[in-house]
Design an enzyme around this catalytic site. Structure first.
Site, PDB file in Angstrom:
ATOM      1  N   PRO A  21     -17.720  11.776  13.691  1.00  0.00           N
ATOM      2  CA  PRO A  21     -19.031  12.401  13.470  1.00  0.00           C
ATOM      3  C   PRO A  21     -19.999  12.092  14.620  1.00  0.00           C
ATOM      4  O   PRO A  21     -19.929  11.027  15.227  1.00  0.00           O
ATOM      5  CB  PRO A  21     -19.509  11.765  12.158  1.00  0.00           C
ATOM      6  CG  PRO A  21     -18.274  11.288  11.481  1.00  0.00           C
ATOM      7  CD  PRO A  21     -17.309  10.920  12.574  1.00  0.00           C
ATOM      8  N   VAL A  22     -20.871  13.039  14.887  1.00  0.00           N
ATOM      9  CA  VAL A  22     -21.788  12.960  16.040  1.00  0.00           C
ATOM     10  C   VAL A  22     -23.103  12.281  15.644  1.00  0.00           C
ATOM     11  O   VAL A  22     -23.601  12.496  14.536  1.00  0.00           O
ATOM     12  CB  VAL A  22     -22.054  14.392  16.566  1.00  0.00           C
ATOM     13  CG1 VAL A  22     -23.118  14.413  17.649  1.00  0.00           C
ATOM     14  CG2 VAL A  22     -20.752  14.990  17.096  1.00  0.00           C
TER      15      VAL A  22
ATOM     16  N   LYS B  10     -16.028   3.322  17.369  1.00  0.00           N
ATOM     17  CA  LYS B  10     -16.219   1.862  17.293  1.00  0.00           C
ATOM     18  C   LYS B  10     -17.051   1.519  16.066  1.00  0.00           C
ATOM     19  O   LYS B  10     -17.843   2.352  15.566  1.00  0.00           O
ATOM     20  CB  LYS B  10     -16.908   1.300  18.544  1.00  0.00           C
ATOM     21  CG  LYS B  10     -18.271   1.897  18.909  1.00  0.00           C
ATOM     22  CD  LYS B  10     -19.487   1.248  18.295  1.00  0.00           C
ATOM     23  CE  LYS B  10     -20.801   1.875  18.778  1.00  0.00           C
ATOM     24  NZ  LYS B  10     -21.961   1.657  17.946  1.00  0.00           N
TER      25      LYS B  10
ATOM     26  N   GLY C 250     -23.507   6.577  14.907  1.00  0.00           N
ATOM     27  CA  GLY C 250     -23.433   5.120  15.071  1.00  0.00           C
ATOM     28  C   GLY C 250     -22.041   4.617  15.396  1.00  0.00           C
ATOM     29  O   GLY C 250     -21.785   3.419  15.377  1.00  0.00           O
TER      30      GLY C 250
ATOM     31  N   ASP D 276     -22.778   1.867  26.196  1.00  0.00           N
ATOM     32  CA  ASP D 276     -21.574   1.596  25.390  1.00  0.00           C
ATOM     33  C   ASP D 276     -20.288   2.074  26.070  1.00  0.00           C
ATOM     34  O   ASP D 276     -19.192   1.792  25.585  1.00  0.00           O
ATOM     35  CB  ASP D 276     -21.657   2.326  24.032  1.00  0.00           C
ATOM     36  CG  ASP D 276     -22.516   1.566  23.030  1.00  0.00           C
ATOM     37  OD1 ASP D 276     -22.856   0.399  23.302  1.00  0.00           O
ATOM     38  OD2 ASP D 276     -22.837   2.153  21.979  1.00  0.00           O
TER      39      ASP D 276
ATOM     40  N   SER E 141     -17.204   7.053  23.842  1.00  0.00           N
ATOM     41  CA  SER E 141     -15.746   6.919  23.858  1.00  0.00           C
ATOM     42  C   SER E 141     -15.105   8.105  24.575  1.00  0.00           C
ATOM     43  O   SER E 141     -14.182   7.940  25.385  1.00  0.00           O
ATOM     44  CB  SER E 141     -15.234   6.834  22.418  1.00  0.00           C
ATOM     45  OG  SER E 141     -13.857   6.612  22.394  1.00  0.00           O
TER      46      SER E 141
ATOM     47  N   GLY F 254     -19.516   9.807  21.593  1.00  0.00           N
ATOM     48  CA  GLY F 254     -19.764  10.384  22.916  1.00  0.00           C
ATOM     49  C   GLY F 254     -19.364   9.400  24.013  1.00  0.00           C
ATOM     50  O   GLY F 254     -18.701   9.776  24.988  1.00  0.00           O
TER      51      GLY F 254
END
Ligand code: ATP
Length: 298
Positions: free
Chosen positions: A108-109, A24, A112, A150, A118, A116
């Site tokens: 990428p972890v 996102k 931002g 989120d 998602s 995770g």
């Protein structure tokens, strides 16, 4: 044959399914309050984009969740939110917990982009599909919110105006088409740290302001791009301002840090401009560069 949510049954005998889990972008993120339990209340516009993890779930006869992953490194134990999602599904439905899950981690972890969260939402959706929908969408929302603020957004997976702590979601009917170029510098940022260091200046009047902007026939993206957390992260990592400047110099209508960072994106009106900016940003070697569009499930 594709099923609901775009799940693709795998060939071969064993029941196995794959589902995509998008990143996102926060097009806008304004903090409007802090609850007694420490959670921040916000008003945000979030859109899923076509940078996708892939989750593959296969039933097995064992107990518990067996996790493997490729791509960006993630925890392989219950530090992984996907494992916690599968455990909470099993605890709520009473269904057997024997599943093998494989994550292809393309997002990428701690960057931002909510990777995770998602993955967790996708895991809930796919398990619910595999077991013939024992949970309603409302049940799934409750589980999702317990996993993280989120996660409910990624169940809906369409551009949304997000309020509360992230659980109140209003789909944005006419979200303008953009190409986004995302640059993720090679630093990981802890969301908790950023919120702790955010010096609260309460934004007031945000909800009516943004509702009006979203209803306007001619939304100007540069007028809505704003992220209250950007100042916290960019004070420590000046590379964020540098990337923003480069994106705008290369044709972006506006540029912003997403979430708690460090990923920065530019919004482009045409594919040609986005491609040329992507090429230029890659040459600068500031981090990983992605070119994406808004994305919807199913
Ligand atoms: P947000 O914007 O929601 O804070 P983020 O993109 O900044 O998300 P994530 O990529 O979700 O952050 O990762 C946050 C933390 O969660 C990392 O420390 C990571 O090790 C851990 N984590 C657990 N499971 C996962 C997963 N499946 N994918 C990514 N990170 C995971």
């Amino acid at each position: 044959m594709a099923t609901a949510y775009g799940l693709l049954p795998m060939p071969m005998g064993a029941r196995s399914y794959t589902i995509e889990a998008p990143a996102k972008l926060n097009i806008r993120l304004k903090i409007t309050g802090r609850r007694p339990d420490g959670y921040h209340e916000l008003v945000s516009i979030m859109t899923p984009v076509s940078l996708l993890d892939v989750i593959e779930v296969r039933e097995n006869r064992g107990e518990g969740v067996e996790l493997t992953a490729s791509g960006y490194p993630v925890p392989l134990d219950d530090g992984n939110i996907v494992v916690r999602a599968a455990q909470s599904f099993s605890a709520t439905t009473g269904l057997p917990s024997g599943v093998s899950i494989k994550i292809t981690k393309n997002i990428p972890v701690a960057a931002g982009m909510g990777g995770g969260s998602s993955d967790a939402a996708a895991t809930l959706l796919i398990l619910n599909e595999i077991y013939s929908k024992p949970l309603s969408m409302n049940d799934l929302r409750v589980l999702a919110l317990r996993l993280g603020a989120d996660v409910p957004f990624f169940l809906v997976c369409t551009p949304c105006l997000v309020t509360g702590i992230g659980e109140i979601l209003e789909p944005v009917e006419r979200w303008p088409e953009f190409w986004y170029v995302i640059v993720t510098p090679p630093i990981q940022v802890s969301t908790a740290w950023v919120y702790q260091n955010y010096r609260m200046k309460l934004t007031t009047g945000e909800y009516p302001f943004i509702k009006k902007a979203l209803e306007s026939a001619s939304l100007v993206i540069s007028q809505v791009l704003e992220n209250d957390l950007e100042a916290v992260t960019s004070a420590i990592f000046p590379i964020i301002d540098r990337i923003k400047r480069l994106l705008v110099e290369n044709g972006a209508e506006g540029a912003l840090m997403s979430g708690s960072g460090p990923s920065v994106f530019g919004a482009f009106g045409s594919v040609e401009l986005a491609e040329s900016a992507k090429k230029h940003l890659l040459e600068q070697e500031l981090g990983d560069v992605f070119m994406v569009k808004s994305w919807k499930r199913g």
